[in-house]
Motif scaffolding. Structure first.
Motif: not given
Length: 191
Positions: A152-168
């Motif tokens: 989760l220190g990788a910004i792309g991985r972190y942002n992917t999951l954050a975007d999924c929470y925003r979509r949800a």
């Protein structure tokens, strides 16, 4: 570990998993999750003599790898004693800088969990930040990773999951931070 650049199909799967966890939450878990950040906001004000920004910053700085109860204990103790202790030197240094008056946004890594945690506590109604911790990750991938690295220190991985929470959150009709908090409560209590 999920890919740094997930496909649309993978993102849809993560979003579905988050919505499914939300739907599995009991009414009491939803109530407590909705109140999680507003309650943390009140605590931040209480421990810092009304300086919610400072209190939220210290709570966030001392949050890594600590349970919420231990996090609260360390932050409260820091304000009582005038200096942080009981954590790794980097976290202590950040908390002490914040208590000395440095803006938490200048001290904390604002692009990952600690920065998002600070904003969610300081501004519970802010629609942007999403705290992606190990539990948020495990909810999205439908697997408990235990001690394995989630990356989760990788910004792309972190942002992917954050975007999924925003979509949800858009599907559910809630703030992303509320979705994260409710699913966190449901996830921790399903064991």
């Amino acid at each position: 570990m999920i890919p740094v650049k997930s496909t649309d199909k993978q993102r849809a799967s993560y979003t579905r998993a988050i919505v499914d966890m939300w739907n599995s939450a009991t009414p009491d878990q939803v109530r407590r999750g909705r109140m999680w950040y507003p309650t943390a906001h009140e605590l931040a004000a209480e421990i810092s003599a009304g300086d919610t920004t400072k209190g939220a910053g210290v709570l966030a700085a001392l949050s890594a790898n600590k349970s919420w109860s231990e996090n609260c204990r360390l932050a409260r103790k820091a304000f009582i004693e005038g200096r942080a202790s009981g954590h790794v030197s980097d976290a202590i240094s950040k908390a002490n800088r914040i208590m000395a008056g440095t803006d938490p946004a200048e001290v904390l890594p604002m692009h990952i969990k600690t920065g998002a945690f600070y904003v969610c506590i300081a501004e519970p109604e802010n629609p942007e930040p999403v705290v992606i911790d190990r539990h948020a990750h495990d909810i999205a991938v439908r697997e408990i990773y235990g001690q394995r690295d989630r990356g989760l220190g990788a910004i792309g991985r972190y942002n992917t999951l954050a975007d999924c929470y925003r979509r949800a959150a858009r599907r559910i009709g809630e703030l992303p931070s509320v979705v994260q908090a409710v699913t966190w409560v449901a996830h921790l209590e399903r064991r």
